[in-house]
Design an enzyme around this catalytic site. Sequence first.
Site, PDB file in Angstrom:
ATOM      1  N   HIS A 275      28.128  38.784  44.948  1.00 51.34           N
ATOM      2  CA  HIS A 275      26.770  39.444  44.446  1.00 51.34           C
ATOM      3  C   HIS A 275      26.238  39.711  45.768  1.00 51.34           C
ATOM      4  O   HIS A 275      24.829  39.775  45.835  1.00 51.34           O
ATOM      5  CB  HIS A 275      26.173  38.140  43.819  1.00 51.34           C
ATOM      6  CG  HIS A 275      26.798  38.129  42.423  1.00 51.34           C
ATOM      7  ND1 HIS A 275      28.126  37.971  42.214  1.00 51.34           N
ATOM      8  CD2 HIS A 275      26.104  37.705  41.141  1.00 51.34           C
ATOM      9  CE1 HIS A 275      28.304  37.678  40.698  1.00 51.34           C
ATOM     10  NE2 HIS A 275      27.011  37.885  40.308  1.00 51.34           N
TER      11      HIS A 275
ATOM     12  N   GLU B  53      33.073  47.554  32.566  1.00 55.10           N
ATOM     13  CA  GLU B  53      32.667  48.354  33.798  1.00 55.10           C
ATOM     14  C   GLU B  53      33.423  49.617  33.917  1.00 55.10           C
ATOM     15  O   GLU B  53      33.056  50.558  34.100  1.00 55.10           O
ATOM     16  CB  GLU B  53      32.477  47.734  35.050  1.00 55.10           C
ATOM     17  CG  GLU B  53      31.469  46.406  35.134  1.00 55.10           C
ATOM     18  CD  GLU B  53      31.652  45.363  34.245  1.00 55.10           C
ATOM     19  OE1 GLU B  53      32.614  45.181  33.860  1.00 55.10           O
ATOM     20  OE2 GLU B  53      30.728  44.542  34.456  1.00 55.10           O
TER      21      GLU B  53
END
Lengths: 346, 325
Positions: free
Chosen positions: A130, A61
């Site tokens: 999440h 990322e």
Amino acid sequence: MIRKMSFAEAINLAMAREMEGDPNVCAFGVDVKDHKRTFNSGKDLVEKFGSRRYFGSPLSEAAATGIAIGAALSGLRPVHIHARADFMLLAMNQLVNMASNKRWLLAGRLKVPMVVRAIIGRSWGQGAQHSKTMHSTLAHFPGLKVALPASCQDGYSLLRSAIRDDDPVIFLEHRWLYFLNEEVDDELAVPLGQSKVVRSGTDVTIVACSWMVVEAMQAAAILFRNGVEAEVVDVRTVTPLDDPTIMTSVRKTGRVIIADYDWTFVGFSAELSARITESCFSYLKSAPVRIGLAPTPCPTTRSLEDEFYPSACDIVRAAEKILGLVEVNLAGEDFYTYQKLFKGPF
Amino acid sequence: MYTPRSRQEALAIYRKLFLCRHGEEAIIREYPSDEIRTPVHLGVGLEGIAVGVCHALPPTAKSFGQLRNHCQYLALCGHDPRALDAFFAELYGKVTGVGQGRAGSMHLAWPDGGLVSTSGIVGSTISLAVGAALAAKYRGTDEVAVAMFGDAAIEEGEFWESLNFACLHKLRVLFVCEDNDLAIHTFAHQRRGFKSIPDVMRGFDCHVFDGDGTNVLKVIGAIQTALQLQAQDPRPVFACFRWFRFLEHCGPNTDFNAGYRPKPDDAILQALDPIANYELWLARNGYDSAELRVVRDEVIAEVERSIAAAKAAPYPADLFKEVIS
């Protein structure tokens, strides 16, 4: 043309239109090319535009963000896609130390026309890693634009504006929005930095963003049945922030509930509360009220999720308290409706 | 090893080397007056790599660097008087600087001359170079992207992510490692869990080069060979060149008295000096000292003119220009 479509279709249409209109628009992210296509928002994009323009990336990322920056500096308009907003934390160095300041440091000589799309996780049991929104954190840094659509129309129009924008834009899509099915006008342009009064009222202003706009509208419907006219303002973009629309509403009603999909401590709701108090002080009949996530990490079990996440119920109760009304019986109301829709896995 | 194709080219290489050296020495001279108020990570000793790499690059190359970027800037763009003036003006914090005073030494750039971006976070522009190479492949052009960084950047996770991505996509990136064995004051053996940088890189799908960065002609030769190889067999290039950092990590002084490393003998220091090495080559190849003095005098005049212009220029007053709205 106006057509009813799902949020996923709205995002998909925006991506397709931008990729058709500008050969420099491309998109990539972890597993974006798989059979699920980021909850179908990536449907047919590889098939239409090829894997040169829509491709998967390794689990990197940080570098992937830097690659988007480098590509943007070279004239492309990359869209970097994360399945969860929390994964942007792996890229903070590039987002904050690099993307946010390139334009300003060289006094406008460089521009970084990139978009980072990220899904805000809520389905069932997503848990602490999440579930974040990241809008407060990222909007804090000068140089990043942050947008959160709360409707299918804005999913389409705001994403197109984000891709057209020459600055880095963080585009946050709540997972539950993907259940929406609404009319979308594909010719309606919505600029960044423009909030919207989605429901007019006179008794109290509810300022909300992302999923909390949906909750605020449910709360407004309940309040209406009980004689209260709530005005709901959909913030749409955190930066640039549309102060005039928000302040005009608060001055009109004199009461405000800020419903943010985030922790209230050091969050976007704190910023709004401060600004409202500073510029609407003499109009306020009571102090601003903030509603957000419970001040804990996000739990996975259902019973604790119901305590962690704010809902229309919390907004109704806050409105009753501000207005000095007796609490109505909400036993028959269907809260966490979208939670009931979700059937897993992800 | 490269042989210059003409006297003109041989002297042009010398000019670039001396511009880097004199530019840094001028900063050292001026720094105590406290008018340059930005941390400076000087490249005394780095000239062989900076000039060597930049001399071998095609004009369309897109370069990226880190905080020790003065030699890269001067080698790539210093021949352009506007770029030279903007370099010193930025160090002095003036509105005529590359960033109008906002960027300082660690974020110098001259995009028109090929230096797109540099950064104070070690290794953070490496992925940007990969992005530039991705854009070139996307468009079907043969532009090369160059990432220059010190050996400590290899310890950052972003380096491996960048190398992996570039190798996966067969991108035309030059990863150039300026290896001086130091990360500020810590030696490689104190930071590294592997023995040899080139050996580790050979495990990736890229072309690997390594060599002596104190010899500018060897660096030019290596980069030329690397670029030719990359043109035939598109894969990233990883090139590692060794150099000696003469000064402290940040600032205008030497710091051998700090004790973390011994001071080498003068003869060894001379052998590690890329300017001295190239002057030896020039002497052995028929260039006399008068010719070199002409080059040096021109460079000195330009640098001093540039510094005077920087000192005379105004400070910026607009903090809010280019703020997003």
